[in-house]
Scaffold this active site. Structure first.
Site, PDB file in Angstrom:
ATOM      1  N   TYR A   1     -16.323   9.793  -6.464  1.00  0.00           N
ATOM      2  CA  TYR A   1     -16.164   9.742  -5.007  1.00  0.00           C
ATOM      3  C   TYR A   1     -15.111  10.734  -4.534  1.00  0.00           C
ATOM      4  O   TYR A   1     -15.343  11.512  -3.604  1.00  0.00           O
ATOM      5  CB  TYR A   1     -15.795   8.331  -4.558  1.00  0.00           C
ATOM      6  CG  TYR A   1     -15.526   8.241  -3.075  1.00  0.00           C
ATOM      7  CD1 TYR A   1     -16.570   8.263  -2.158  1.00  0.00           C
ATOM      8  CD2 TYR A   1     -14.226   8.175  -2.587  1.00  0.00           C
ATOM      9  CE1 TYR A   1     -16.325   8.210  -0.791  1.00  0.00           C
ATOM     10  CE2 TYR A   1     -13.966   8.114  -1.227  1.00  0.00           C
ATOM     11  CZ  TYR A   1     -15.019   8.135  -0.335  1.00  0.00           C
ATOM     12  OH  TYR A   1     -14.775   8.096   1.021  1.00  0.00           O
TER      13      TYR A   1
ATOM     14  N   SER B   1     -12.719  12.381   3.496  1.00  0.00           N
ATOM     15  CA  SER B   1     -11.807  11.259   3.290  1.00  0.00           C
ATOM     16  C   SER B   1     -10.453  11.825   2.922  1.00  0.00           C
ATOM     17  O   SER B   1     -10.344  12.965   2.471  1.00  0.00           O
ATOM     18  CB  SER B   1     -12.326  10.368   2.154  1.00  0.00           C
ATOM     19  OG  SER B   1     -11.328   9.466   1.727  1.00  0.00           O
TER      20      SER B   1
END
Length: 247
Positions: free
Chosen positions: A142, A129
């Site tokens: 995350y 990401s």
């Protein structure tokens, strides 16, 4: 040619499996949700195998490897996020996140890479990401998990280069994507979202052209550039302001 896609029941994983099928690959679909995998399988025209499996369990990852051999592409896509202050988020959910986002990706990349090195061919696409390039207040676990994906991929890439191997590795680093990720994480983003279909096709096309860092969208490329030149304390403040709980 055969591709294995984890997290294939929805979102980017589902759309990458559909696109790989259109390109003529046999596809192995892996996810926890058997019913959703069956629905994805019904959309595919080529030879398809489904493996309902919870990859947060390390032994399941090894079982998957022993069950599915001779793949040409590994797409490490399984993962999810969680939202909230680090002192308030659920520890068990975060451990599950680390097991899925980090450990499962690590185990599968390692096991399948060994086979690919023996054949001197193959592609690994690790899904990270844009979060992997910056600190992530309110989504600490995350962001940290995706930084692991990026750094591991960078290290493997250099090792492959030194070996003069024909095996290729890529890492997909998208910004927000229109999937059920936000619902699971309980968060929405200020940045514009891209369709999972667009991101999936872009990622596969770039991977097949041996692109290493894959960042879809000019705005997200700009975010990556700004993260590289900004001090981490400044980036942290900006990220904090950009994230707010989904209501």
């Amino acid at each position: 040619m055969r591709a294995l896609v984890t997290g294939a029941s929805s979102g980017i994983g589902r759309d990458m499996a559909i696109y790989l099928d259109k390109l003529g690959f046999d596809v192995v679909l892996v996810s926890r949700d058997k019913e959703k995998l069956e629905k994805v399988k019904d959309e595919l025209k080529g030879k398809t195998e489904i493996v309902p499996m919870d990859l947060s369990n390390s032994e399941n990852c090894k079982e998957l490897y022993n069950k599915v051999k001779d793949i040409d592409i590994l797409v490490n896509n399984a993962g999810f996020g969680t939202f909230g202050s680090f002192d308030e988020t659920d520890l068990d959910k975060e451990i599950d996140l680390i097991d899925t986002n980090v450990k499962a990706m690590h185990i599968l990349a390692k096991l399948y890479l060994k086979d690919m090195l023996q054949k001197d061919k193959g592609h690994i696409l690790n899904v990270a990401s844009i979060a992997g390039f910056m600190p992530g207040p309110l989504m600490c676990a995350y962001y940290a998990s995706k930084a692991y994906v990026v750094r591991l991929s960078e290290g493997i890439r250099e090792e492959l280069r030194k070996k003069k191997s024909n095996v290729k590795i890529s890492v997909l680093c998208p910004g927000p994507v229109d999937t059920n990720f936000n619902d699971v994480a309980g968060v929405r983003f200020k940045l514009p979202s891209y369709s999972s279909n667009h991101v999936a096709k872009y990622a596969i096309d770039k991977m097949l052209r041996n692109k290493f860092i894959i960042v879809p969208g000019l705005k997200i490329k700009l975010v990556r550039f700004l993260a590289k030149i900004s001090p981490n304390n400044v980036t942290s403040k900006i990220v904090y302001m950009m994230q707010e709980r989904k209501r």
